[in-house]
Write a protein that holds these residues in place. Structure first.
Motif, PDB file in Angstrom:
ATOM      1  N   ALA A 178       0.833  -1.213   0.000  1.00  0.00           N
ATOM      2  CA  ALA A 178       0.000   0.000   0.000  1.00  0.00           C
ATOM      3  C   ALA A 178       0.864   1.258   0.000  1.00  0.00           C
ATOM      4  N   ALA A 179       1.991   1.223   0.714  1.00  0.00           N
ATOM      5  CA  ALA A 179       2.884   2.380   0.739  1.00  0.00           C
ATOM      6  C   ALA A 179       3.462   2.651  -0.644  1.00  0.00           C
ATOM      7  N   VAL A 180       3.812   1.560  -1.352  1.00  0.00           N
ATOM      8  CA  VAL A 180       4.317   1.716  -2.719  1.00  0.00           C
ATOM      9  C   VAL A 180       3.220   2.289  -3.612  1.00  0.00           C
ATOM     10  N   ARG A 181       1.993   1.757  -3.480  1.00  0.00           N
ATOM     11  CA  ARG A 181       0.879   2.228  -4.290  1.00  0.00           C
ATOM     12  C   ARG A 181       0.618   3.725  -4.046  1.00  0.00           C
ATOM     13  N   ALA A 182       0.638   4.123  -2.781  1.00  0.00           N
ATOM     14  CA  ALA A 182       0.370   5.522  -2.457  1.00  0.00           C
ATOM     15  C   ALA A 182       1.450   6.435  -3.036  1.00  0.00           C
ATOM     16  N   PHE A 183       2.693   5.976  -2.989  1.00  0.00           N
ATOM     17  CA  PHE A 183       3.817   6.774  -3.488  1.00  0.00           C
ATOM     18  C   PHE A 183       3.733   6.956  -5.003  1.00  0.00           C
ATOM     19  N   THR A 184       3.246   5.924  -5.699  1.00  0.00           N
ATOM     20  CA  THR A 184       3.228   5.953  -7.166  1.00  0.00           C
ATOM     21  C   THR A 184       1.868   6.361  -7.738  1.00  0.00           C
ATOM     22  N   THR A 185       0.998   6.910  -6.928  1.00  0.00           N
ATOM     23  CA  THR A 185      -0.335   7.294  -7.395  1.00  0.00           C
ATOM     24  C   THR A 185      -0.250   8.188  -8.633  1.00  0.00           C
ATOM     25  N   GLY A 186      -0.979   7.782  -9.671  1.00  0.00           N
ATOM     26  CA  GLY A 186      -1.007   8.558 -10.914  1.00  0.00           C
ATOM     27  C   GLY A 186       0.033   8.144 -11.927  1.00  0.00           C
ATOM     28  N   ALA A 187       1.027   7.350 -11.505  1.00  0.00           N
ATOM     29  CA  ALA A 187       2.080   6.898 -12.419  1.00  0.00           C
ATOM     30  C   ALA A 187       1.828   5.445 -12.812  1.00  0.00           C
ATOM     31  N   PRO A 188       2.139   5.061 -14.040  1.00  0.00           N
ATOM     32  CA  PRO A 188       1.935   3.669 -14.451  1.00  0.00           C
ATOM     33  C   PRO A 188       2.918   2.747 -13.738  1.00  0.00           C
ATOM     34  N   GLN A 189       2.469   1.516 -13.431  1.00  0.00           N
ATOM     35  CA  GLN A 189       3.352   0.536 -12.800  1.00  0.00           C
ATOM     36  C   GLN A 189       4.368   0.070 -13.834  1.00  0.00           C
ATOM     37  N   SER A 190       5.636   0.229 -13.546  1.00  0.00           N
ATOM     38  CA  SER A 190       6.688  -0.060 -14.525  1.00  0.00           C
ATOM     39  C   SER A 190       7.338  -1.416 -14.328  1.00  0.00           C
ATOM     40  N   ASP A 191       7.072  -2.101 -13.214  1.00  0.00           N
ATOM     41  CA  ASP A 191       7.698  -3.400 -12.973  1.00  0.00           C
ATOM     42  C   ASP A 191       6.837  -4.194 -11.990  1.00  0.00           C
ATOM     43  N   ASP A 192       7.097  -5.507 -11.928  1.00  0.00           N
ATOM     44  CA  ASP A 192       6.394  -6.350 -10.967  1.00  0.00           C
ATOM     45  C   ASP A 192       6.768  -5.940  -9.546  1.00  0.00           C
ATOM     46  N   ILE A 193       5.798  -5.997  -8.650  1.00  0.00           N
ATOM     47  CA  ILE A 193       6.010  -5.626  -7.246  1.00  0.00           C
ATOM     48  C   ILE A 193       5.817  -6.867  -6.385  1.00  0.00           C
ATOM     49  N   THR A 194       6.878  -7.324  -5.749  1.00  0.00           N
ATOM     50  CA  THR A 194       6.809  -8.538  -4.936  1.00  0.00           C
ATOM     51  C   THR A 194       7.465  -8.291  -3.580  1.00  0.00           C
ATOM     52  N   VAL A 195       6.764  -8.669  -2.517  1.00  0.00           N
ATOM     53  CA  VAL A 195       7.250  -8.481  -1.148  1.00  0.00           C
ATOM     54  C   VAL A 195       7.030  -9.777  -0.367  1.00  0.00           C
ATOM     55  N   MET A 196       8.020 -10.170   0.443  1.00  0.00           N
ATOM     56  CA  MET A 196       7.886 -11.317   1.349  1.00  0.00           C
ATOM     57  C   MET A 196       8.344 -10.898   2.741  1.00  0.00           C
ATOM     58  N   VAL A 197       7.583 -11.296   3.747  1.00  0.00           N
ATOM     59  CA  VAL A 197       7.952 -11.058   5.140  1.00  0.00           C
ATOM     60  C   VAL A 197       8.012 -12.402   5.856  1.00  0.00           C
ATOM     61  N   VAL A 198       9.161 -12.693   6.462  1.00  0.00           N
ATOM     62  CA  VAL A 198       9.352 -13.921   7.250  1.00  0.00           C
ATOM     63  C   VAL A 198       9.639 -13.516   8.694  1.00  0.00           C
ATOM     64  N   ARG A 199       8.867 -14.041   9.638  1.00  0.00           N
ATOM     65  CA  ARG A 199       9.093 -13.734  11.053  1.00  0.00           C
ATOM     66  C   ARG A 199       9.514 -15.008  11.789  1.00  0.00           C
ATOM     67  N   TYR A 200      10.645 -14.875  12.528  1.00  0.00           N
ATOM     68  CA  TYR A 200      11.084 -15.986  13.365  1.00  0.00           C
ATOM     69  C   TYR A 200      10.354 -15.911  14.700  1.00  0.00           C
ATOM     70  N   LEU A 201       9.637 -16.994  15.050  1.00  0.00           N
ATOM     71  CA  LEU A 201       8.811 -17.002  16.255  1.00  0.00           C
ATOM     72  C   LEU A 201       9.515 -17.580  17.467  1.00  0.00           C
ATOM     73  N   GLY A 202      10.569 -18.373  17.229  1.00  0.00           N
ATOM     74  CA  GLY A 202      11.303 -18.960  18.341  1.00  0.00           C
ATOM     75  C   GLY A 202      10.982 -20.427  18.528  1.00  0.00           C
ATOM     76  N   VAL A 203      11.860 -21.118  19.305  1.00  0.00           N
ATOM     77  CA  VAL A 203      11.718 -22.556  19.522  1.00  0.00           C
ATOM     78  C   VAL A 203      10.455 -22.865  20.303  1.00  0.00           C
ATOM     79  N   ALA A 204      10.078 -21.992  21.263  1.00  0.00           N
ATOM     80  CA  ALA A 204       8.883 -22.247  22.069  1.00  0.00           C
ATOM     81  C   ALA A 204       7.641 -22.325  21.196  1.00  0.00           C
ATOM     82  N   SER A 205       7.586 -21.502  20.135  1.00  0.00           N
ATOM     83  CA  SER A 205       6.442 -21.536  19.232  1.00  0.00           C
ATOM     84  C   SER A 205       6.387 -22.830  18.460  1.00  0.00           C
ATOM     85  N   ALA A 206       7.537 -23.392  18.190  1.00  0.00           N
ATOM     86  CA  ALA A 206       7.571 -24.647  17.449  1.00  0.00           C
ATOM     87  C   ALA A 206       6.960 -25.772  18.246  1.00  0.00           C
TER      88      ALA A 206
END
Length: 540
Positions: free
Chosen positions: A511-539
């Protein structure tokens, strides 16, 4: 005294009108006493003045001229039976019916019965063209009508290709027979000359001394009598009396061993009229075919996009000690970015994110290949550097020209130990209590250098630490002013949403990228990944 009348033939429509006022105006513009829609009729083309027994025709500076019995005129007296033609080929034909007669008398231009049959056939062909929607069907209708009008033995149509050169499209013989390349041979000299000059060429007898040498190639094929007519497409702008589009799209060629009616002037006039209307029908059929092809390609692209989405893993996953979410927004229907995860039976969590050079179908195909290779190596993902090296060798063996891939590949163990290799990709961020780190160890992009060496590095994550991987379509996204989104804005968006679930954090970054580029054509693919380590206790 009875009023003079006109028998009007205009774009396949035939009717009679009474000249009941003077001047009697004729043209395309609404408001004329006689409004005609043929392509070569000007908005204010001509007028008729009735002065007692005299009927005078006057041209009003028309674009394509006014002709009486095939002679160009500016002003002349006309009598019953005279044939008025408005325009060269694609205009309208008016026959004067004098006030003292009930039919065509005087200097008749319609002539013998076979000429009347030709004109009737012409009208039938033009009407049929109005319903033609497929290019080959339209070409066949044009050729069949032309052969019937002229009495020629065979004919063909050549159309201008994308480079402007004439391309053979269809040949027909008498009896509506389609002729193949093996049964139809002719010289290209005549059609290319007509296409170049835009003038109809009639050769009454190729054996005449004056033309035999110039067309020796055609004579050698046994051909003696030829008519070749240009196909001129004319399109008008309705709001002004000017051409928006006037171009030559091809030629109509007819020939015969016997002369028949090929050399007659009425045959030439009929063929030129048919060619003018046929040009519009052919161009419309071309546009219709292009529309169908575009719709087919769009349908195939939708299916390809669905397949590509099906190859992507679930947008949100949890593997005991870690959770991950990702999103890929293609610049076009299908894109070249990819991501994937793998669970090593709870012992480790593998992930990858990459970007194929280019866009569209070629990039999407290579992206699918990368998905397949990752899935194949997922079971043995103990060494990210070895795996990236194998990816590089596989792509180089295939020799895909100008196609390379940037990739980051990581393996996170339950203990928080993250081993990764970066193959020329934007270095991901690690954000946690210890600050911000970048994952930049690895080697060059893959698919270019078969002997490239790749190394890996290992970092220790603490519970709550997050890894932000992204394609350059994120950091290099452009605003309407041409400014890049940049790593700093990406880091701010990631920090500001670090407390949220990983899927919501991905949404906030996109959404932050979309807001920044408002009005401009998308020039490339937009891909984001978030990985969170939860710890051994969560396992547990």
């Amino acid at each position: 005294m009875p009023f003079p009348r006109l028998r009007v033939r205009d774009v396949g429509n035939e009717r009679e009108v009474i000249i009941d006022r003077s001047p009697f105006t004729i043209g395309r513009r609404n408001g004329n006493d006689l409004q005609l829609t043929a392509s070569e009729v000007s908005r204010e083309h001509a007028e008729i003045i009735v002065d007692g027994q005299r009927v005078v025709l006057r041209d009003r500076s028309s674009s394509y001229g006014t002709f009486v019995n095939d002679e160009s005129v500016v002003e002349c007296e006309v009598r019953g039976g005279d044939r008025i033609r408005l325009g060269r080929n694609g205009g309208a034909v008016l026959t004067v019916i004098g006030p003292d007669t009930s039919g065509v008398t005087g200097r008749s231009s319609t002539g013998p019965r076979d000429d009347l049959r030709q004109i009737a056939t012409l009208l039938e062909g033009v009407r049929a063209l109005g319903s033609g929607r497929v290019l080959q069907d339209v070409l066949a209708l044009v050729l069949d009508a032309s052969l019937e009008i002229s009495g020629a033995e065979r004919g063909f149509i050549m159309l201008a290709g994308t480079g402007g050169a004439l391309e053979f499209k269809l040949a027909r013989g008498r009896g509506k027979r389609t002729l193949t390349d093996g049964t139809f041979a002719t010289s290209r000299k005549i059609p290319e000359e007509v296409f170049r000059t835009g003038q109809t060429l009639v050769v009454v007898d190729l054996l005449d001394a004056d033309v035999a040498d110039a067309h020796s190639g055609t004579v050698a094929l046994g051909i003696r009598h030829v008519v070749c007519v240009p196909l001129n497409y004319v399109h008008y702008v309705e709001s002004v009396d000017a051409r928006a589009d006037d171009r030559r799209i091809g030629v109509l060629y007819l020939d015969s061993r016997e002369r028949g009616t090929l050399g007659k002037r009425t045959t030439q006039a009929a063929l030129e009229a048919l060619a003018s209307e046929a040009s519009v029908a052919i161009e419309n059929a071309r546009l219709y075919r292009e529309k169908l092809e575009k719709a087919r390609l769009e349908g195939e692209m939708r299916v390809a996009a669905e397949i590509q989405q099906a190859l992507m893993p679930r947008p949100l996953v949890r593997f005991g000690f870690a959770e991950a979410a990702a999103s890929a927004v293609a610049c076009r229907s299908i894109g070249g970015d990819f991501f994937d995860y793998v669970d090593e039976d709870g012992a480790a969590f593998g992930f990858t994110l990459g970007d194929v050079a280019g866009k569209g179908p070629p990039a999407a195909l290579l992206s699918a290949l990368m998905h397949g290779m990752f899935a194949m190596h997922a079971a043995t993902l103990t060494s990210p550097a070895d795996t990236v090296t194998q990816f590089n060798e596989a792509l180089c063996r295939r020799g895909i020209e100008s196609r390379f891939v940037t990739i980051v590949l990581g393996r996170l163990e339950a203990s928080g130990r993250l081993t990764y290799c970066n193959g020329g990709h934007n270095p991901p961020f690690i954000i946690g209590a210890g600050g911000v780190r970048r994952l930049d160890k690895g080697g060059p992009v893959i698919g270019l250098l078969s002997q490239a060496a790749y190394e890996q590095d290992t970092v220790q994550l603490e519970p709550g630490d997050i890894v932000i991987a992204f394609s350059d379509g994120v950091s290099e996204a452009l605003s309407l002013a041409g400014e890049e989104f940049g790593d700093a804005r990406l880091l701010d968006a990631a920090r500001g949403s670090a407390h949220l679930p990983v899927d919501e954090q991905v949404d906030r970054i996109v959404a932050a990228v979309r807001a920044f580029t408002t009005g401009a054509p998308q020039s490339d693919d937009i891909t984001v990944m978030v990985v969170r380590y939860l710890g051994v206790a969560s396992a547990g």
